[in-house]
Write a protein that holds these residues in place. Sequence first.
Motif, PDB file in Angstrom:
ATOM      1  N   ALA A 144       0.851  -1.286   0.087  1.00  0.00           N
ATOM      2  CA  ALA A 144       0.105   0.012   0.068  1.00  0.00           C
ATOM      3  C   ALA A 144       0.791   1.217  -0.033  1.00  0.00           C
ATOM      4  O   ALA A 144       0.535   2.385  -0.766  1.00  0.00           O
ATOM      5  CB  ALA A 144      -0.910   0.090   1.059  1.00  0.00           C
ATOM      6  N   LYS A 148       1.097   3.974  -3.018  1.00  0.00           N
ATOM      7  CA  LYS A 148       0.621   5.474  -2.718  1.00  0.00           C
ATOM      8  C   LYS A 148       1.857   6.461  -2.974  1.00  0.00           C
ATOM      9  O   LYS A 148       1.582   7.769  -3.421  1.00  0.00           O
ATOM     10  CB  LYS A 148       0.178   5.686  -1.048  1.00  0.00           C
ATOM     11  N   ALA A 174      -5.397   1.109  -1.490  1.00  0.00           N
ATOM     12  CA  ALA A 174      -4.426   2.019  -2.317  1.00  0.00           C
ATOM     13  C   ALA A 174      -4.477   1.735  -3.733  1.00  0.00           C
ATOM     14  O   ALA A 174      -4.303   2.813  -4.499  1.00  0.00           O
ATOM     15  CB  ALA A 174      -2.750   1.312  -1.655  1.00  0.00           C
ATOM     16  N   GLY A 338      -3.410   8.690   0.180  1.00  0.00           N
ATOM     17  CA  GLY A 338      -4.124   7.491  -0.037  1.00  0.00           C
ATOM     18  C   GLY A 338      -5.157   6.979   1.324  1.00  0.00           C
ATOM     19  O   GLY A 338      -5.806   6.082   0.994  1.00  0.00           O
TER      20      GLY A 338
END
Length: 450
Positions: A144, A148, A174, A338
């Motif tokens: 993630a 991001k 994400a 995000g």
Amino acid sequence: MGFTRTLRAVGGAAVAGALLFGAAPIALADQNRDDQWPLKQFDAESVWKESTGKGVTVAVIDDPVDGSHPDLKGSVLPGKNFVDGGTADHETGANHGTGMASLIAGHGHGPGKADGVMGLAPDAKILPVGTPEVGVGVQNTGLADWIKYAVNQKASIINLSIAPMGLTAEDRLAIGYAAQKDVLVVAGAGNNGSNLSALAATPGVVTVGAVDKAGKVWKKSNSGSQMMLSAPGVEITSASPKGQYHLADGTSDSTAYVSAAAALLRSKFPDLTAGQIANRLVKTAGLPSDKAGLKLPDPHYGYGFIRPYSALTKDVPAGSKNGPLKMPKALPSAGADGSPAPGAPGNGADQASEESDSGLGTGAIIGIAVGVLVVIGIVVLVVVWQKKNGRNGPPPGGPGGFGGPGGPGFAPQQPGPYQQPGPYQQPGPYQQQPGAPSFPPAPPTQPPGR
């Protein structure tokens, strides 16, 4: 969640880390260029007259990249190494990230740049996002955070030639954040000859399988209903650190070629959304002549193998914003990194959790119900009073009540940006653009030798 770079293979075996046929690099740079059969099949010289990927940044989430390689020098941004916190543009060991970068944006070297490896989008820029090599079973890979970061650094395409064993809720959010920011996420199907990896099966991702020189599916390319496209992934020559070169099979390479094709399109058609870019690739994809009757998307081919020249030159209507991408049904509004913005509604599971923890007891619920009844009673009294006084005209705000034409109130509910689109409408047969080169070439009258 385990994570490993298993999207390239050595001698038919899936491995992690450095991946090549044999231990020694290929000796001659001009041989490297000659060995790049995908460029010949794509008729790269014609492709580059239409677009070279200039102005587009492709994030390569992978091993760090050797930005000093003669075929990549000047094309690699500093990026970030999530292992040591430094930049990700000076790798000297692991070769996977450098290989992917070279297939996307390699520019060759020497007189006329005739030596070394050329990428399909040689004028694109690479944003390297260096990641650890994590063994199977190790949790918290950081996917993630890597996605991001790439989005926030203004990459418009993210190349994921990696194979997570599973995804967390944060990882999925994400991917949704990337979609919200109009970033195309491209991921490899995997090399086990089995089902798609968790990442490849996730909504919002362009999933890519591997084909050989004849356009046939590579035997170890994973398959599944979410497959979208296929691309060259057998006997692929790419760069590796310290000026060397490697030869390998795998959906890693296929993924890089699709990312490069998307970079060509984003450069030529900057006003198209990520979904519309995917739409162009899908509607100009091809199949071997003996697979023309396949029901599409096929679990192995998706909608077919990419044909970059046709995608760049064919008259393809832009279509809907999401194109063939199946977006998540519900995503929270995202902050700059995000993460869900303060006060933003979560997904269905989050909302259920919030409701169960709201702390409303039975007494509070009864009180709310009584209040509602009181309000209803007042409304009834007002309506009766209006009838007695001849006030039966339209309510404030014009016909239709609050929110009616010309009046204040709530606008009609609009579909959100991540509303699930209807079933993707299958285009007609993927006819080659007249005059465009074909991939694979038309079969000869006699079976070719190998």
